[in-house]
Design a protein around this motif. Structure first.
Motif, PDB file in Angstrom:
ATOM      1  N   GLY A  20     -71.955  24.016 -33.306  1.00 52.14           N
ATOM      2  CA  GLY A  20     -73.343  24.441 -33.152  1.00 52.14           C
ATOM      3  C   GLY A  20     -73.891  25.151 -34.369  1.00 52.14           C
ATOM      4  O   GLY A  20     -75.083  25.411 -34.469  1.00 52.14           O
ATOM      5  N   ILE A  21     -73.005  25.481 -35.317  1.00 48.44           N
ATOM      6  CA  ILE A  21     -73.436  26.182 -36.522  1.00 48.44           C
ATOM      7  C   ILE A  21     -73.372  25.209 -37.695  1.00 48.44           C
ATOM      8  O   ILE A  21     -72.283  24.832 -38.134  1.00 48.44           O
ATOM      9  CB  ILE A  21     -72.516  27.390 -36.825  1.00 48.44           C
ATOM     10  CG1 ILE A  21     -72.301  28.255 -35.583  1.00 48.44           C
ATOM     11  CG2 ILE A  21     -73.043  28.204 -37.998  1.00 48.44           C
ATOM     12  CD1 ILE A  21     -73.493  29.003 -35.101  1.00 48.44           C
ATOM     13  N   LEU A  22     -74.509  24.786 -38.177  1.00 47.40           N
ATOM     14  CA  LEU A  22     -74.633  23.993 -39.410  1.00 47.40           C
ATOM     15  C   LEU A  22     -73.888  22.653 -39.419  1.00 47.40           C
ATOM     16  O   LEU A  22     -74.028  21.887 -40.353  1.00 47.40           O
ATOM     17  CB  LEU A  22     -74.158  24.810 -40.636  1.00 47.40           C
ATOM     18  CG  LEU A  22     -74.960  26.071 -40.940  1.00 47.40           C
ATOM     19  CD1 LEU A  22     -74.313  26.823 -42.108  1.00 47.40           C
ATOM     20  CD2 LEU A  22     -76.400  25.764 -41.279  1.00 47.40           C
ATOM     21  N   VAL A  24     -74.183  19.670 -38.769  1.00 45.32           N
ATOM     22  CA  VAL A  24     -75.058  18.537 -38.463  1.00 45.32           C
ATOM     23  C   VAL A  24     -74.796  17.356 -39.393  1.00 45.32           C
ATOM     24  O   VAL A  24     -74.793  16.209 -38.967  1.00 45.32           O
ATOM     25  CB  VAL A  24     -76.540  18.969 -38.541  1.00 45.32           C
ATOM     26  CG1 VAL A  24     -77.466  17.777 -38.379  1.00 45.32           C
ATOM     27  CG2 VAL A  24     -76.856  20.006 -37.466  1.00 45.32           C
ATOM     28  N   SER A  25     -74.565  17.643 -40.665  1.00 43.79           N
ATOM     29  CA  SER A  25     -74.399  16.552 -41.630  1.00 43.79           C
ATOM     30  C   SER A  25     -73.011  16.589 -42.252  1.00 43.79           C
ATOM     31  O   SER A  25     -72.338  17.627 -42.257  1.00 43.79           O
ATOM     32  CB  SER A  25     -75.456  16.654 -42.738  1.00 43.79           C
ATOM     33  OG  SER A  25     -75.172  17.748 -43.584  1.00 43.79           O
ATOM     34  N   ALA A  27     -72.416  16.280 -45.389  1.00 45.60           N
ATOM     35  CA  ALA A  27     -72.497  17.118 -46.587  1.00 45.60           C
ATOM     36  C   ALA A  27     -72.310  18.586 -46.230  1.00 45.60           C
ATOM     37  O   ALA A  27     -71.650  19.332 -46.952  1.00 45.60           O
ATOM     38  CB  ALA A  27     -73.843  16.907 -47.279  1.00 45.60           C
ATOM     39  N   SER A  28     -72.872  19.017 -45.091  1.00 43.73           N
ATOM     40  CA  SER A  28     -72.774  20.437 -44.745  1.00 43.73           C
ATOM     41  C   SER A  28     -71.356  20.802 -44.302  1.00 43.73           C
ATOM     42  O   SER A  28     -70.891  21.902 -44.580  1.00 43.73           O
ATOM     43  CB  SER A  28     -73.796  20.820 -43.671  1.00 43.73           C
ATOM     44  OG  SER A  28     -73.461  20.288 -42.411  1.00 43.73           O
ATOM     45  N   ARG A  31     -69.243  21.115 -47.307  1.00 41.70           N
ATOM     46  CA  ARG A  31     -69.529  22.379 -47.982  1.00 41.70           C
ATOM     47  C   ARG A  31     -68.783  23.544 -47.329  1.00 41.70           C
ATOM     48  O   ARG A  31     -68.274  24.431 -48.019  1.00 41.70           O
ATOM     49  CB  ARG A  31     -71.035  22.642 -47.952  1.00 41.70           C
ATOM     50  CG  ARG A  31     -71.367  23.990 -48.529  1.00 41.70           C
ATOM     51  CD  ARG A  31     -72.835  24.245 -48.608  1.00 41.70           C
ATOM     52  NE  ARG A  31     -73.070  25.614 -48.982  1.00 41.70           N
ATOM     53  CZ  ARG A  31     -74.233  26.220 -48.864  1.00 41.70           C
ATOM     54  NH1 ARG A  31     -75.276  25.549 -48.401  1.00 41.70           N
ATOM     55  NH2 ARG A  31     -74.373  27.464 -49.228  1.00 41.70           N
ATOM     56  N   LYS A  34     -65.522  23.819 -48.719  1.00 41.65           N
ATOM     57  CA  LYS A  34     -65.535  24.450 -50.047  1.00 41.65           C
ATOM     58  C   LYS A  34     -65.736  25.951 -49.934  1.00 41.65           C
ATOM     59  O   LYS A  34     -65.279  26.723 -50.770  1.00 41.65           O
ATOM     60  CB  LYS A  34     -66.645  23.836 -50.906  1.00 41.65           C
ATOM     61  CG  LYS A  34     -66.304  22.445 -51.400  1.00 41.65           C
ATOM     62  CD  LYS A  34     -67.434  21.894 -52.276  1.00 41.65           C
ATOM     63  CE  LYS A  34     -67.452  20.375 -52.251  1.00 41.65           C
ATOM     64  NZ  LYS A  34     -68.802  19.813 -52.157  1.00 41.65           N
ATOM     65  N   LYS A  43     -71.433  19.880 -34.637  1.00 42.07           N
ATOM     66  CA  LYS A  43     -72.340  20.206 -33.547  1.00 42.07           C
ATOM     67  C   LYS A  43     -72.090  19.182 -32.432  1.00 42.07           C
ATOM     68  O   LYS A  43     -71.849  18.008 -32.707  1.00 42.07           O
ATOM     69  CB  LYS A  43     -73.774  20.106 -34.065  1.00 42.07           C
ATOM     70  CG  LYS A  43     -74.786  20.817 -33.212  1.00 42.07           C
ATOM     71  CD  LYS A  43     -76.112  20.888 -33.968  1.00 42.07           C
ATOM     72  CE  LYS A  43     -77.228  21.399 -33.098  1.00 42.07           C
ATOM     73  NZ  LYS A  43     -77.145  22.828 -32.818  1.00 42.07           N
ATOM     74  N   VAL A 264     -71.795  33.518 -39.591  1.00 50.70           N
ATOM     75  CA  VAL A 264     -72.453  32.778 -40.674  1.00 50.70           C
ATOM     76  C   VAL A 264     -73.890  33.275 -40.830  1.00 50.70           C
ATOM     77  O   VAL A 264     -74.430  33.336 -41.926  1.00 50.70           O
ATOM     78  CB  VAL A 264     -72.425  31.253 -40.412  1.00 50.70           C
ATOM     79  CG1 VAL A 264     -73.243  30.503 -41.447  1.00 50.70           C
ATOM     80  CG2 VAL A 264     -70.984  30.737 -40.398  1.00 50.70           C
ATOM     81  N   TYR A 265     -74.495  33.679 -39.719  1.00 52.84           N
ATOM     82  CA  TYR A 265     -75.839  34.274 -39.800  1.00 52.84           C
ATOM     83  C   TYR A 265     -75.804  35.608 -40.533  1.00 52.84           C
ATOM     84  O   TYR A 265     -76.579  35.852 -41.447  1.00 52.84           O
ATOM     85  CB  TYR A 265     -76.434  34.466 -38.398  1.00 52.84           C
ATOM     86  CG  TYR A 265     -77.490  35.537 -38.370  1.00 52.84           C
ATOM     87  CD1 TYR A 265     -78.751  35.296 -38.922  1.00 52.84           C
ATOM     88  CD2 TYR A 265     -77.223  36.810 -37.885  1.00 52.84           C
ATOM     89  CE1 TYR A 265     -79.714  36.286 -38.958  1.00 52.84           C
ATOM     90  CE2 TYR A 265     -78.173  37.798 -37.915  1.00 52.84           C
ATOM     91  CZ  TYR A 265     -79.417  37.540 -38.453  1.00 52.84           C
ATOM     92  OH  TYR A 265     -80.357  38.516 -38.506  1.00 52.84           O
ATOM     93  N   GLN A 267     -73.574  36.920 -42.540  1.00 54.50           N
ATOM     94  CA  GLN A 267     -73.007  37.026 -43.889  1.00 54.50           C
ATOM     95  C   GLN A 267     -73.081  35.754 -44.709  1.00 54.50           C
ATOM     96  O   GLN A 267     -72.542  35.697 -45.810  1.00 54.50           O
ATOM     97  CB  GLN A 267     -71.551  37.502 -43.771  1.00 54.50           C
ATOM     98  CG  GLN A 267     -71.492  38.888 -43.146  1.00 54.50           C
ATOM     99  CD  GLN A 267     -70.095  39.323 -42.809  1.00 54.50           C
ATOM    100  OE1 GLN A 267     -69.194  39.056 -43.571  1.00 54.50           O
ATOM    101  NE2 GLN A 267     -69.935  39.978 -41.694  1.00 54.50           N
ATOM    102  N   PRO A 269     -72.575  31.442 -45.432  1.00 56.25           N
ATOM    103  CA  PRO A 269     -71.395  30.575 -45.415  1.00 56.25           C
ATOM    104  C   PRO A 269     -70.201  31.169 -46.172  1.00 56.25           C
ATOM    105  O   PRO A 269     -69.066  30.753 -45.956  1.00 56.25           O
ATOM    106  CB  PRO A 269     -71.882  29.302 -46.116  1.00 56.25           C
ATOM    107  CG  PRO A 269     -73.366  29.326 -45.992  1.00 56.25           C
ATOM    108  CD  PRO A 269     -73.753  30.771 -46.002  1.00 56.25           C
ATOM    109  N   ARG A 274     -64.469  35.592 -47.148  1.00 58.00           N
ATOM    110  CA  ARG A 274     -64.384  37.032 -46.923  1.00 58.00           C
ATOM    111  C   ARG A 274     -63.361  37.350 -45.824  1.00 58.00           C
ATOM    112  O   ARG A 274     -62.523  38.239 -45.981  1.00 58.00           O
ATOM    113  CB  ARG A 274     -65.780  37.541 -46.539  1.00 58.00           C
ATOM    114  CG  ARG A 274     -65.818  39.003 -46.227  1.00 58.00           C
ATOM    115  CD  ARG A 274     -67.239  39.505 -46.201  1.00 58.00           C
ATOM    116  NE  ARG A 274     -67.277  40.848 -45.652  1.00 58.00           N
ATOM    117  CZ  ARG A 274     -68.381  41.522 -45.443  1.00 58.00           C
ATOM    118  NH1 ARG A 274     -69.542  40.975 -45.742  1.00 58.00           N
ATOM    119  NH2 ARG A 274     -68.347  42.720 -44.949  1.00 58.00           N
TER     120      ARG A 274
END
Lengths: 300, 271
Positions: A20-22, A24-25, A27-28, A31, A34, A43, A264-265, A267, A269, A274
Motif C-alpha cells: 500500500g506504500i508506493l 505501484v510501479s 520503477a518505484s 527504487r 536501492k 500494492k 516512509v511518510y 522519514q 524512502p 536508517r
C-alpha cells in the motif's frame, strides 16, 4: 549481520516495504531496493480495476495515520502486462492479492504466481473493504482461502495478512498455518475514525479507515508476540515500525522480518537505510552478531 | 533515534477555512478566496476538502496578508461542487505540499491554460519576469488584469487575442531576442511543457516545470502520483528540465485513479 532467511529466501536485511506504500510501479519498487529495503511488497491487486474510496483518503493525526484509500488498483491483468515478471529485479518482490470472494482470491493468486514473485501476501484484512464476509475474523473462512491460495500459488510461499480487529488473532494464525500458510503478516491497520468538530463530519471520505504508525505499534507487538507463541511458521511483524529500536522490538516479540509502511511518510524512502544502520549499531553495542540470537527472546 | 518524538508532534489534518469571496477569472475558471493566512512558496499546492464531496489537489494561486486562493477550471463533479461555494462556506485545507519553484531572476514564465494559476504566485515573487500566457482563445485567458503592467506576451490557438501561435513558438522568439534569460519556468498541458523543456535543454537554459498526476495523499505515501520512480507530491511537483529529460513517462504516460498506466491522451480523457 542483518541477513535474514524468510520462507527459503535470503534477504539482505529484515526490512520489507509494506503493502500500500508506493508499490505501484516497477520503477518505484526497484527504487525501494536501492533505498535499502530487504524486500518490497506491491500494492494489493484484485481481479478488477478499482478506483478506491472518495477523498480525503489519508491524513495524519497525533501519533499515527488514518487512511481509507479503498484498495485502488489497476487489477491483476493490467499489472501483469505492465510488470511482465517480478523475479528480474535485484530485490525480492512480494505480490499482494485480494478478492471479494474465496474463488477470486484463488484466481488472482494464480495470475500473480505466473509473474514469479518471491512470495505472495494475501490481504484478507483491509478494515474498510466491502468483502463478501469479514474473512479475517473467521477461522473457517481463513482456512478455506489459505488452502485455495496455497494450491494456486504453485509452490511460491504465501503469507496471510491478519487483522488486529479481532479478539483471537493467535487462533486465526493457527488456522492459517494448519491450512498450509507458509508465513503470517501481522498486522493490518486498526479500524478508526476522526471527526472534524468545525464541519461536524468524519474527515475520511469513507468515514472509517485504518490506523497505522506509532499509535499502532504496541498492538502490533502484542499480536506478533501472541502469534509467535501459537505457530511455527515465520511472521512478518508490521505496524508502526519507525526506527531501528522498533524493528528490534518486533524481532524480540518473534518476527522474522519487519514491515515498514507509515514510516516512509515520516522519514521518506531513506528510512530503510536508517532503520538498518540503527539496528546494526545497537547489535554491535550489545555484541549480538545475528538476529537469530534475539528472535523471540522476549518470550524467555 | 529521534523518530518517535517527531511523529507525535506531526499532524496533517485539514484545517477549516471560510470562503471569503469567489472571483470569475475567465470562461469556466474561478478563484475561491479563503479567509486566513497560508505560509506557502510559489509552486506549492494544497489539498482542498469539500466536506461530504471529495478532496483534490489545487495549486495555490494567490497569497495575501488576510486571504489566499486557488483557481480551477470546471470539469468534473468536484469542480462543479466548487462552483456552488459561496462566502461563509467552510472547507478544509491540508498543506501546502510539494517542493515549489527555485526562485531565480532573469527569468521567463510560460503558462498554458489553467497552468497559469500554478505559476501566478511565482510571477508575484519574481521582480521582472517575461511572461508568456497562452490559452485556446480570448475568453479562456487568465489574469490579463492581474498582470497588467508586466512584460506579458499573450498567445491564443485561434488568434482571438494576442498572437495566433503556440506558447512554445513565442518562447523560441523570446529566447532569441533575450539571450540574458537564465531560467524558464513552466506549467500547462504536459505536451507543451515537454516542448518547453526540450527547447531549454537544447539551448542550455535552466528550466523548471510543474507536473501534474492523480494524487491521493499529498505526502508521499500512496504512490498514485508516481512518474517513473519519483513521487510528485513530495519530490515534485516541480522538476528540473534535466531531470525531466530522463523521465520516460514525462509527456507519454500517466496513471489513472486506479493506478493503471495509460497514454497521456487517455489520462486527460478520463482522470
Amino acid at each position: 549481520m542483518l541477513s535474514t532467511k524468510l520462507c527459503g529466501r535470503s534477504l539482505e536485511n529484515p526490512t520489507i516495504l509494506a503493502s500500500g506504500i508506493l508499490g505501484v510501479s516497477k520503477a518505484s519498487i526497484a527504487r525501494m531496493g536501492k533505498e535499502g529495503a530487504g524486500a518490497v511488497t506491491l500494492k494489493s491487486l484484485c481481479h478488477e480495476e478499482r478506483k478506491g474510496h472518495p477523498g480525503p483518503n489519508m491524513f495524519v493525526i497525533d501519533g499515527g495515520m488514518l487512511n481509507a484509500v479503498g484498495l485502488p488498483g489497476q487489477g491483476i491483468d493490467n499489472a501483469a502486462k505492465e510488470f511482465g515478471r517480478l523475479d528480474d529485479l535485484r530485490i525480492p518482490v512480494i505480490g499482494s492479492v485480494f478478492g471479494y470472494t474465496v474463488k477470486q482470491f484463488g484466481e488472482v493468486t494464480e495470475k500473480m504466481a505466473a509473474l514469479k514473485p518471491a512470495m505472495i501476501e494475501v490481504d484478507v484484512s483491509c478494515p474498510h473493504m466491502d468483502y463478501e464476509t469479514p474473512f479475517y475474523a473467521d477461522a473457517a473462512s481463513l482456512a478455506k482461502i489459505t488452502k485455495l491460495v496455497k494450491k494456486k500459488a504453485k509452490g511460491i510461499p504465501i503469507s496471510m495478512k491478519l487483522s488486529p480487529n479481532v479478539h483471537n488473532i493467535a487462533e486465526l494464525a493457527k488456522a492459517c498455518e494448519k491450512a498450509g500458510a507458509d508465513c503470517i503478516t501481522a498486522i493490518n491497520t486498526a479500524s478508526g475514525m476522526k471527526i472534524d468538530i468545525e464541519v461536524m463530519k468524519p474527515i475520511l471520505g469513507n468515514k472509517t479507515g485504518g490506523l497505522s504508525g506509532p499509535a499502532l505499534k504496541p498492538i502490533a507487538v502484542r499480536c506478533v508476540y501472541e502469534i509467535y507463541k501459537a505457530v511455527k511458521i515465520p511472521i512478518i511483524g508490521t505496524g508502526g515500525v519507525m526506527d531501528g529500536k522498533d524493528a528490534l522490538e518486533m524481532i524480540m516479540a518473534g518476527a522474522t522480518a519487519v514491515g515498514v509502511g507509515t514510516a516512509v511518510y515520516y522519514q521518506g524512502p531513506e528510512v530503510f537505510r536508517r532503520i538498518t544502520s540503527e539496528m546494526k549499531a545497537w547489535m554491535k553495542e550489545h555484541e549480538i552478531t545475528s538476529l537469530d540470537d534475539i528472535r523471540g527472546v522476549a518470550h524467555k | 533515534m529521534t523518530g518517535h518524538a517527531e511523529c507525535k508532534l506531526r499532524t496533517e489534518l485539514p484545517k477549516i477555512f471560510k470562503v471569503s469571496r469567489v472571483a470569475i477569472e475567465a470562461k469556466g475558471h474561478k478563484s475561491i478566496f479563503l479567509s486566513g493566512t497560508l505560509d506557502s512558496k510559489p509552486g506549492q499546492f494544497i489539498m482542498v476538502w469539500l466536506p461530504g464531496v471529495e478532496e483534490k489537489p489545487m495549486a495555490v494561486s494567490e497569497v495575501g496578508a488576510e486571504e489566499f486562493a486557488f483557481c480551477y477550471h470546471t470539469l468534473g463533479p468536484f469542480t462543479q461542487a466548487c462552483d456552488k461555494l459561496k462566502p461563509g462556506d467552510k472547507i478544509g485545507i491540508r498543506g501546502p505540499y510539494g517542493n515549489g519553484f527555485g526562485i531565480r531572476e532573469h527569468a521567463m514564465v510560460v503558462g498554458g491554460g489553467v497552468g497559469m494559476s500554478s505559476v501566478s504566485t511565482l510571477i508575484d515573487a519574481l521582480s521582472n519576469p517575461l511572461i508568456i500566457n497562452g490559452a485556446r482563445d480570448k475568453e479562456h485567458l487568465l489574469y490579463l488584469e492581474r498582470f497588467k503592467g508586466k512584460q506579458m506576451t499573450v498567445c491564443t490557438d485561434d488568434g482571438s487575442a494576442g498572437k495566433k501561435e503556440f506558447t512554445t513558438d513565442a518562447l523560441k522568439e523570446a529566447l532569441d531576442a533575450n539571450p540574458n534569460i537564465r531560467m524558464v519556468y513552466t506549467c500547462g498541458p504536459e505536451l507543451m511543457m515537454k516542448k518547453v523543456v526540450e527547447l531549454c535543454n537544447e539551448r542550455m537554459v535552466d528550466c523548471e516545470a510543474s507536473v501534474e498526476r492523480y494524487m491521493k495523499c499529498g505526502f508521499g505515501v500512496c504512490g498514485n502520483c508516481l512518474i517513473d520512480d519519483r513521487i510528485i507530491c513530495t519530490e515534485g511537483p516541480v522538476f528540473s528540465g534535466l531531470r525531466l529529460k530522463e523521465m520516460q513517462e514525462f509527456g507519454t504516460f500517466a496513471r489513472l485513479k486506479t493506478g493503471k498506466k495509460v497514454p497521456l491522451s487517455e489520462y486527460y480523457g478520463k482522470a
